[in-house]
Each structure stands twice: as C-alpha cells, then as structure tokens.
Design a protein around this motif. Structure first.
Motif, PDB file in Angstrom:
ATOM      1  N   ASN A   1       6.050 -17.660   5.685  1.00 32.34           N
ATOM      2  CA  ASN A   1       6.033 -16.921   4.577  1.00 32.34           C
ATOM      3  C   ASN A   1       6.012 -15.371   4.827  1.00 32.34           C
ATOM      4  O   ASN A   1       5.673 -14.708   4.067  1.00 32.34           O
ATOM      5  CB  ASN A   1       4.916 -17.147   3.616  1.00 32.34           C
ATOM      6  CG  ASN A   1       4.820 -18.770   3.275  1.00 32.34           C
ATOM      7  OD1 ASN A   1       5.899 -19.403   2.998  1.00 32.34           O
ATOM      8  ND2 ASN A   1       3.646 -19.168   3.086  1.00 32.34           N
ATOM      9  N   SER A   2       6.407 -15.046   6.176  1.00 30.49           N
ATOM     10  CA  SER A   2       6.490 -13.813   6.253  1.00 30.49           C
ATOM     11  C   SER A   2       7.862 -13.100   6.411  1.00 30.49           C
ATOM     12  O   SER A   2       8.588 -13.748   7.301  1.00 30.49           O
ATOM     13  CB  SER A   2       5.997 -13.432   7.878  1.00 30.49           C
ATOM     14  OG  SER A   2       4.384 -13.530   7.769  1.00 30.49           O
ATOM     15  N   GLU A   3       8.510 -11.974   5.906  1.00 33.61           N
ATOM     16  CA  GLU A   3       9.552 -11.364   5.734  1.00 33.61           C
ATOM     17  C   GLU A   3       9.709 -10.779   7.516  1.00 33.61           C
ATOM     18  O   GLU A   3       8.662 -10.433   8.102  1.00 33.61           O
ATOM     19  CB  GLU A   3       9.678 -10.230   4.666  1.00 33.61           C
ATOM     20  CG  GLU A   3      11.033  -9.942   4.395  1.00 33.61           C
ATOM     21  CD  GLU A   3      11.737  -8.905   5.407  1.00 33.61           C
ATOM     22  OE1 GLU A   3      12.855  -8.800   5.570  1.00 33.61           O
ATOM     23  OE2 GLU A   3      10.942  -8.046   5.979  1.00 33.61           O
TER      24      GLU A   3
ATOM     25  N   TYR B   1      13.313 -14.642   5.470  1.00 33.36           N
ATOM     26  CA  TYR B   1      12.095 -15.282   5.815  1.00 33.36           C
ATOM     27  C   TYR B   1      12.622 -16.627   6.509  1.00 33.36           C
ATOM     28  O   TYR B   1      13.572 -17.474   6.088  1.00 33.36           O
ATOM     29  CB  TYR B   1      11.612 -15.780   4.541  1.00 33.36           C
ATOM     30  CG  TYR B   1      10.829 -14.859   3.638  1.00 33.36           C
ATOM     31  CD1 TYR B   1       9.564 -14.634   3.659  1.00 33.36           C
ATOM     32  CD2 TYR B   1      11.614 -14.120   2.777  1.00 33.36           C
ATOM     33  CE1 TYR B   1       8.993 -13.450   2.954  1.00 33.36           C
ATOM     34  CE2 TYR B   1      11.144 -13.032   1.949  1.00 33.36           C
ATOM     35  CZ  TYR B   1       9.670 -12.803   1.950  1.00 33.36           C
ATOM     36  OH  TYR B   1       9.174 -11.724   1.463  1.00 33.36           O
TER      37      TYR B   1
END
Length: 596
Positions: free
Chosen positions: A219-221, A254
C-alpha cells in the motif's frame, strides 16, 4: 456534472461495501548487472544486486528479463528485443548496475568491452543513458528506471587523466542530473551528482539492498518507497551517498496492494480517483470506461445516470458492451469469424484469466466483455471486437479478422481535455502523448481498426501548420483507404458545429468541413492531377463531390476538405461526407489527424 460530498460518501460507503481489487497489470522488467569488465577490473556486486532485485520483482508478478556481463552491442540488442516484445506493458522497470560515466553533460552506461582510449570511443563503446530512458518511456505507460552505475570507475578516471586535466578528472566523478524530465517515467540514480555509489560490506550494495527491502512494501506509492530508500542509503553510508530521483509519472504507482482494511481503502481510493476524473471529463466515453472497469462500483448507478443523460444519439457507440447488434448468427459471419475462430478466442481468453464463458463458438456479450477487458489491460482500443492487433496481442491466429465496424468516439463535441484526467480514463499511450501536445486545443478522438483519430479545432492554422502539429502529436493528417474509413472520420466530427463553416455565396448553401491528408502537389496538372496522400499511400479511393476538384477561379485549391452543397436554403443545418478542393486561408478552421 455530478456534485458529491466525497468526504462523507467515502466514510459511509467504506463500511457498507467491499471494494474491487486493482485491475491486473502487465508488468515487465529488464535487468543488467555488469561486473566482468575486460579493461576496468571486476565488480562483485552488480550480478548479485540484479539477482536480488529480480527475485523481488518476480514475487510482484513482473516478467523479468535478467542479464549479466553484456557488451555494448549486446545491451542494445537485448533491450530492443525486450521493448518490442513488451510494448503494451503497464509498468516497465529497467535496472542497470555496473560502471557508468559522464561526458560533456551526458551519462553513459559501460558495456563489459569498453576500453575508452579516446573521446571518439564514447559513442561506439558505451550506451547513452538518456537514449535508454527515451526508448523505455515510449514503450510503456509508466516506467521506473534505476541507474546503479555511479561507482568509482577506473576506466573513466584513466580516460579523463589521459585526455583532460587532473582537475577535470576529479570534477567528473559519478553522473550528472537529467537535462530534462522524462514524461511518464521515474528515473532513480543510486547517487547524487558528483557522488560515487558504495558497494558496502555485504553481498549487495546499500542501494540495491534498500530497493529490494522496500519495493514490495504494501500500500505504498512508489515515490514514498523511494523516500525510504534514500533514508536507508544515507544512513548506511554516513551521508556519503544520496540517491537522486527525477519523477514525472502521470499516475500513482502501487506495486503491492495488500489485504485487509488498508488495502481495501487504497483500492477504494483508486476507484474514486477514476470517478473524479470521469466526472471532470463528463463524456459518454469516460462514463462508459468507468462502468466497464468498475461494473459493481458503489458509484455505478450514478455513473449510469450521467451516461444515459448524455446518450443523445443511438448510432454513436461509446461503450464496450453496447455491441448486442453483432452478437449472433449471420451478423457474426459477416464480421469474418468462423465458429472455430470464436472457440479459439474463448479458449485463449480463459487461459489468460478472462471469463469468456463456455467455448461454444458464439460471440455473445460475455465474450465481447472479455475481449474488451483484455484490450483495456493491454493498452489496445477497448472495443470488444477481434481485430488483427488484438489477435496478435493474444498470440493466436484466426482464419479471418473482424473489422472494427463499431467505432469508439470520445464525445459529441470537442473539449480541452485535462491530460491528467485523460490519463486516469484512457490507456492508449498514443492518445496520452498526443493529448500533451494538443492540451491547449479543443479536440475529440476515436478509434477505428486500431488506429487513433483526433479531430482538432485549428483556428488560424493552415494545412502545413496542421500537418506539423499532427507530426508533433505522433501522427499525420488522416488518410482514408475506403468509404468506411472516410465515413468514420466524418462521423467523428459531424456533431460539433464548430468543425463546419456555412457559406451562402453563389447559388445554394455550401458547408465546408475539416481538412485531412489529401493534397495536390505543385507540379500536378489542373484540375485533378497530382493529388496525393500525405503518407504517399496509393490513391485507390476518393470521395469528391460533384464537379470537384475544380481549382476555383480566384485562388489555388490544393487541399481536400469535407464538403456538401445543397440548393434548398430552407434547410437550416446540413453537413456532408464528400470532399471539395479548398484553399486553407479561407477554410482552415479544423482538421483530422491519424496515429497508427
């Protein structure tokens, strides 16, 4: 346009509905680790680094092409084949580990055979990094390019000491920042300008180890991921090395959407981002794309209402699923597919993970939907029609191809589209690149037989200026091979009055429409000699109105435009799909371009 309080809606909806996972993406990676240099000694880390990165990327569903110890020629050959085979990728990662150098403001990656005795050897023995970036950028919707080639390079040091002053050699350590941004790409250098990258004390360099550690963070760009990498590398090297990032991605990336509440929230936010973009565009095409991509969305009923309110013309097809008229029987045969062909398509779609139903040989709505989903995922015009390009992308051969007689139109009128909103809705990289060039103009667009067509309001722009603008946007003024293509182009622009100029001069009423790529060469004999297509395609089709071409009395008529003449002045509005020869200073108000 829909007006919603999304702050309230998001809070309410999240607890009532489960969200749809992100659509499957095609992810590819090209990794090179050069360590066995013939004239610069051995580097231990690059091969281990790309193996580590490759392992992480495979776990993230990337198709990984990994190479070690490539010469300059091999780098170009392998990269070209990779890009040709993966030009439909949603995300492309390139990782180059080894020796690099700068020379006269450009960065270069060294093949293992580099010797560099004089400055004339630079281009023949190295690979320009900016050329790699441009090549990757042109073939992928989103590119992540890692340059881990800032190591202390004895070959570059010797080159500068032998050919330049000692002070110049010291000044040219490491690599230089990019001269310009790379649209649709993030470029990451393992060290800042003037710094060298350290190999560290472990099996992997600090940079590669940190990238591998953070790349799959749920869930990290990607920009947030790289900020963590910068922090790790600075800490481990005691601030001697700071990775350098140039980010010009059009969309957020993502690589790992996790399960649980956080993953659901992120997936919902992606759905909402598309809904926001579609609301801004507010076109038939945009609403249809949203409904096709998220048919079970909590916003689906609202999107359907907006779409229905804009559907003013039944013969304009803008959605993947509005294809019931070609589903069965004789109509199926007319489009060129046999029962065996359809079964093959259905079977192949099933093996690729698309639900085409039972392989019964009937081109029903479920099969059409599966074709459209495959096309959308592979950055093809999402029509639901089996064209040659679609079959090629699937890796199958059928006895005949469907003709995309169901064209896709963006809207009924030209708009000044926001490139950012467009990038959320459309997947065709040709359109996204053209939209950047044409962002100051009002345009509409559509697809026919896998070609992209754009109608442009080109006020105060003559024919040569229109062609120059079309070339900058990646295409050329439109060329028509037959009546069907001609009629498609006409329908594209027929409903926006601004593409048409009405004149009551002389007898009757004349309507002049947009120009395209048919012109008369200077040496052509009047009135009808020397007419040619802009791309030199043989002239096998023309659609002149009665009495044309005629090279008007008072001016040179050297360009074709859509035209209709009618004697009944009581008719208030009319247009036509036939051609007249015109001079652009008088009628140059719009044009149609084409991109293959």
């Amino acid at each position: 346009m829909i007006r919603l309080n999304f702050q309230i809606l998001v809070t309410f909806v999240f607890f009532l509905f489960s969200v749809t996972a992100a659509l499957a993406e095609k992810r590819t990676a090209f990794l090179v680790g050069n360590g066995a240099y013939e004239h610069a000694g051995q580097l231990q880390n690059p091969s281990a680094d790309v193996r580590l990165i490759g392992s992480v990327l495979e776990d993230l569903d990337f198709e990984v092409s990994l190479y070690k110890d490539l010469t300059r020629a091999e780098i170009g050959q392998r990269l070209t084949r990779f890009l040709d085979a993966n030009d439909d990728a949603d995300v492309t990662i390139v990782y180059l580990a080894g020796h690099g150098m700068q020379f006269e403001g450009r960065n270069y990656f060294l093949g293992t055979d580099a010797k560099l005795e004089t400055e004339f050897d630079i281009l023949s023995e190295t690979t320009p990094i900016d050329s790699v970036i441009r090549a990757v950028q042109s073939k992928s919707r989103a590119s992540l390019i890692f340059i881990d080639a800032c190591r202390d390079n004895p070959l570059a040091t010797a080159f500068y000491n032998d050919n330049h002053s000692e002070s110049r050699a010291v000044q040219t350590r490491g690599l230089v920042p990019l001269a310009s941004s790379a649209k649709g790409a993030m470029v990451v250098f393992s060290a800042s300008a003037g710094q060298v990258a350290y190999d560290g004390t472990g099996a992997n360099s600090p940079f590669a180890a940190s990238v591998a550690r953070h790349l799959d963070t749920p869930n990290s760009e990607i920009l947030s991921v790289m900020k963590r990498v910068i922090g790790d590398v600075r800490l481990e090297t005691e601030n001697k090395q700071t990775p350098m990032i140039s980010n010009d991605l059009a969309t957020e990336i993502y690589l790992n959407i996790g399960e649980g509440e956080a993953g659901q929230t992120l997936a919902f936010q992606r759905e909402k981002a598309l809904f926001d973009a579609v609301s801004e565009m507010n076109s038939l095409r945009a609403w249809s794309v949203f409904l096709d991509r998220f048919p079970d969305s909590q916003f689906a009923s609202l999107a359907q209402q907006e779409r229905d309110s804009l559907a003013r013309s039944d013969n304009i097809v803008v959605a993947n699923l509005q294809i019931g008229q070609i589903e069965r029987g004789a109509e199926q045969e007319k489009l060129g597919l046999t029962v065996a062909d359809v079964r093959l398509v259905q079977t192949k779609l099933g093996t690729l993970g698309y639900d085409a139903g039972i392989a019964d040989g009937v081109m029903g709505s479920l099969t059409r939907k599966a074709i459209a989903d495959f096309q959308q995922a592979n950055e093809l015009p999402s029509t639901g029609v089996m064209t040659e390009f679609t079959a090629r992308a699937m890796g199958i051969q059928v006895s005949g191809m469907e003709v995309s007689s169901i064209p896709i139109y963006s809207s009924l009128d030209a708009r000044q589209w926001s490139p950012d909103a467009l990038a959320q809705v459309e997947t065709d990289p040709r359109l996204l690149r053209a939209a950047e060039v044409l962002k100051e103009r009002e345009i509409l667009y559509g697809w026919y037989n896998d070609h992209l067509y754009i109608g442009v309001l080109g006020w105060r722009l003559d024919w040569l200026g229109a062609q120059e603008l079309a070339e900058r946007a990646g295409g050329y003024l439109a060329v028509f091979a037959d009546q069907a293509e001609n009629d498609f182009a006409y329908e594209l622009v027929s409903r926006d009055d601004r593409f048409w100029q009405v004149s009551n001069a002389g007898q009757g009423r004349h309507t002049y429409g947009p120009t395209f790529g048919f012109y008369q060469k200077k040496e052509g004999r009047e009135p009808d000699g020397g007419w040619s297509w802009i791309n030199d395609q043989p002239v096998s089709f023309t659609n002149w109105s009665w009495g044309n071409p005629n090279n008007g009395v008072d001016y040179d008529s050297e360009y074709a435009a859509f035209y209709r003449w009618i004697s009944d002045l009581s008719i208030e509005k009319f247009t036509g799909n036939e051609w007249n020869d015109v001079d652009l200073p008088r009628t140059g108000r719009a044009f149609i371009m084409e991109i293959e």
